[in-house]
Write a protein that holds these residues in place. Structure first.
Motif, short mmCIF file in Angstrom:
data_model
loop_
_atom_site.label_atom_id
_atom_site.label_comp_id
_atom_site.label_asym_id
_atom_site.label_seq_id
_atom_site.Cartn_x
_atom_site.Cartn_y
_atom_site.Cartn_z
N GLY A 15 0.82 -1.21 0.00
CA GLY A 15 0.00 0.00 0.00
C GLY A 15 0.85 1.24 0.00
O GLY A 15 0.41 2.30 -0.47
N ILE B 196 -4.70 0.68 2.47
CA ILE B 196 -5.30 -0.50 1.86
C ILE B 196 -6.64 -0.71 2.55
O ILE B 196 -6.72 -0.74 3.77
CB ILE B 196 -4.42 -1.75 2.02
CG1 ILE B 196 -3.12 -1.60 1.23
CG2 ILE B 196 -5.17 -3.00 1.55
CD1 ILE B 196 -3.28 -1.55 -0.26
N SER C 276 -5.99 -0.20 -3.25
CA SER C 276 -4.87 0.67 -2.92
C SER C 276 -5.34 2.12 -2.94
O SER C 276 -5.97 2.57 -3.91
CB SER C 276 -3.71 0.45 -3.89
OG SER C 276 -2.75 1.47 -3.77
#
Length: 732
Positions: free
Chosen positions: A587, A622, A632
């Protein structure tokens, strides 16, 4: 404290040795066993009536006797022995409850009990038969050594016969017959006389005598008369000879019963139980008779032979033969006689032995302390090497690092600071270790990181964090106060940051404390300044490699502090990137670094762009609530801008507080940081300058003009937004 306990133990051992080795007579114990010691516990009644002692296995009251055959009741008359309560008048008397027989005395050594037993009589000219089977199936029998069967008439009755038989009448145990003459009257069997008396005869009873039948017969003849009574009875023969005078109807006389217990206790050095061969089997099992061993006296029937106590033969000169020239030393079950010169010699031996043992104990204790101290030193050296102490020294030397301002803490100090690393002190846990809150002896509150070192790779991360933090001195980077390498796992001591992580405030905002735009912009500016310092102003450029909101701490004034340098790396001035195994947090990870394994300063810029997006939107890096394509936040942010849904993802609070130009400027900056091509991203120094400009003037500086127009955020401004419309999460 440990030394005091050790000294007390030494003194106790010395005292015991002196007492064991010095044969000096120190006192005497009473040979007579106290009456209370004959009962099983202090709550049991010890006697009844005229000092009739009731020893165990007999007893008065529940739990005071071995079984129901030995239960004794203490009552004021013999009309009702089924109750243990006293009633009626006169002194109380003890009765065997199962037989309703008055108890006269109990002898433990002989295993006998004397009771009052009724006599058998006949006062007419008919045959009279009596059955006596009270003791059947009980652990009691009539004593053949003490009792005899007595036959006695009250007048000169001729030709009457008294006999005793087995309970079923099949076996005769013996009898007496009277003979008459005109001159001498009644003549009884001369071979069965009653001592000095001539008006009776005796019959010896067999052993194991537990039940019997008595029979008195008198045929009618010219010589006999029907006047008077004839008597037959069992009696304690010694008592009969010294106390008996004239029999009467319904009279009771003393009879001795033998007894045994149904279960033998475990043997010991002071008491023993054996099968009583003089008694019959009791309900199919043998009875047992117990006795104290030689040199002991007391009640052997108490469990574990608690009643058999050692006799102190030295307390009574009649119990030993030491005389006046020798000293008597009591032993368990016996005694020793020692000459006077032997006593002095023994005293010397005892004192010498005690001193020798004392020297050995002190020497052993001192040796133990020395060995323990050496072992601890070796263990600390081992931990120091294993925890990378030598590598740390090498790294600090080669990188010209300086630990002058940092402290090497002892393991004891840090254990005390964290209450032995109590779970209640845990501030957080991660892949590299657990962080505890602690308080040093001077009152300083600190955060102590206990690393989870398993392999050499993790060890290098720990050493790397120490080296890097030793080179850094920045107000927005968590300060390293020191470390400890002498424990099983290495420990790092940081300044304590009071208000937790940025991630906690973004994910759990409430009315009491909500991150305003001013606070968010200040945090972004401070973190950007810290990263710019690491990239451009540190002695050697440092890449953090794990920028994320959980590694940004907020102090008491909500100022940002960058933390966790475990994966950070220093590079030389001529290096542009690091080629390493991909590490980071999903992420926040730079896609270009993920594909090439080459980490550059622009990789930190990408991760910071994700944090900046979190500050602007309040969204997580995330999220499982978004569609798979935009889980994301970086992708979600860029797609929202390109789909002209930018204001739909901005935090509602920011929409209410901030001018649109300022939000657009931040959006432009985030988009440039999240560019998939690293070369097109700004440097952290440029990002810091841009944020400072936005903070100061509320809009972007001329710095953005150097970027292509395609890099700008194309956002349509709607009038409805100015009116403060509610935003919603947009999708592409």
């Amino acid at each position: 404290m440990k030394r005091v306990i050790m000294f007390q133990m030494i003194m106790m051992i010395i005292l015991l040795l002196c007492l064991m080795s010095t044969p000096i007579f120190t006192g005497a114990r009473n040979v007579d066993v106290n009456v209370r010691s004959n009962i099983i516990n202090s709550s049991c009644q010890a006697d009844c009536g005229n000092n009739v002692i009731i020893p165990y296995p007999f007893g008065i009251g529940a739990g005071c006797y071995v079984d129901h055959w030995f239960e004794v009741v203490c009552i004021s008359n013999n009309t009702d022995s089924s109750s243990s309560s006293s009633s009626g008048s006169g002194p109380p008397k003890p009765f065997l409850k199962r037989f309703n027989l008055e108890v006269l005395d109990i002898q433990l050594e002989e295993a006998t009990v004397r009771v009052q037993y009724p006599i058998f009589s006949k006062c007419d000219n008919f045959t009279s038969t009596g059955n006596h089977s009270e003791l059947v199936e009980s652990p009691f029998v009539f004593s053949d050594r003490t009792n005899k069967f007595i036959t006695m008439p009250m007048t000169c009755d001729c030709d009457f016969t008294t006999s005793i038989w087995s309970p079923d009448g099949s076996v005769s145990y013996g009898g007496c017959k009277s003979l008459c003459s005109s001159q001498s009257g009644l003549i009884l069997n001369s071979t069965s006389s009653c001592g000095h008396r001539t008006d009776c005869c005796t019959i010896t009873i067999p052993s194991n005598f537990g039940a019997f039948t008595t029979k008195i017969e008198q045929p009618i003849t010219p010589y006999n008369t029907i006047e008077g009574c004839k008597y037959g009875f069992l009696v304690d023969y010694l008592w009969f000879l010294s106390h008996f005078t004239t029999p009467t109807q319904n009279m009771s006389v003393p009879v001795v019963l033998k007894w045994g217990i149904a279960k033998a206790y475990d043997g010991s050095t002071s008491g023993l139980c054996k099968t009583d061969r003089d008694n019959p089997t009791f309900q199919g099992s043998s009875t047992f008779k117990c006795f104290c061993m030689s040199g002991f006296k007391g009640n052997p029937y108490l469990p574990d032979h608690e009643g058999c106590q050692d006799i102190d033969e030295c307390a009574d000169q009649t119990l030993n033969n030491c005389g006046d020239t020798r000293s008597c030393v009591n032993t368990d079950g016996s005694y020793l006689c020692i000459q006077a010169k032997d006593t002095r010699f023994s005293i010397i031996i005892g004192i010498s032995t005690s001193l020798g043992v004392l020297v050995m104990l002190i020497g052993g204790w001192w040796s133990y302390k020395v060995v323990k101290k050496k072992k601890m030193i070796k263990q600390r050296e081992k931990f120091f090497k294993r925890n990378g102490g030598l590598l740390l020294q090498k790294q600090l030397y080669s990188s010209e690092g300086n630990l002058g301002n940092n402290k090497l803490f002892s393991s004891k100090d840090l254990e005390k600071a964290t209450d032995h690393f109590n779970a209640n002190r845990i501030l957080g846990q991660g892949g590299q270790g657990t962080v505890y809150k602690g308080m040093l002896t001077d009152g300083t509150i600190v955060a102590i990181k206990r690393s989870k070192i398993i392999n050499e790779g993790q060890l290098e991360e720990f050493i790397n964090e120490v080296v890097i933090l030793s080179q850094i001195n920045h107000r927005n980077i968590v300060k390293l106060l020191g470390c400890c390498l002498e424990t099983e796992v290495p420990l790092l001591v940081y300044e304590f940051i009071a208000n937790g992580t940025l991630s906690q405030y973004l994910s759990d905002q409430n009315e009491e404390l909500s991150l305003t735009w001013e606070m968010r912009l200040r945090v972004a500016n401070e973190v950007a300044g810290a990263l710019s310092y690491l990239h451009s102003e540190a002695p050697s450029p440092i890449y953090h490699r794990d920028i994320k909101s959980t590694n940004i701490l907020l102090d008491g004034k909500y100022r940002a502090k960058l933390a966790d340098f475990g994966t950070s790396r220093s590079i030389t001035l001529d290096q542009t990137h690091l080629t390493t195994k991909v590490q980071g947090t999903f992420g926040y990870l730079d896609p270009e670094y993920f594909q090439t394994s080459q980490f550059t300063e622009k990789s930190d810029v990408y991760s910071f762009g994700v944090v900046l997006a979190e500050l602007l939107t309040g969204e997580e890096a995330i999220s499982s609530t978004r569609t798979p394509k935009i889980k994301s936040l970086a992708t979600y942010f860029v797609c929202s801008i390109e789909g002209n849904h930018f204001f739909d993802i901005v935090d509602d609070q920011i929409l209410k507080e901030v001018k649109k130009e300022e939000i657009v400027a931040i959006g432009n900056l985030v988009k440039r940081c999240l560019n998939l091509t690293g070369k097109k991203r700004p440097t952290m120094k440029e990002v810091a300058m841009e944020l400072e400009a936005i903070k100061t003037s509320g809009k972007a500086s001329n710095f953005q003009q150097k970027y292509d127009e395609n890099e700008y955020v194309k956002i349509e401004m709607y009038e409805e937004w100015d009116a403060g419309s509610t935003s919603s999460t947009g999708t592409t």
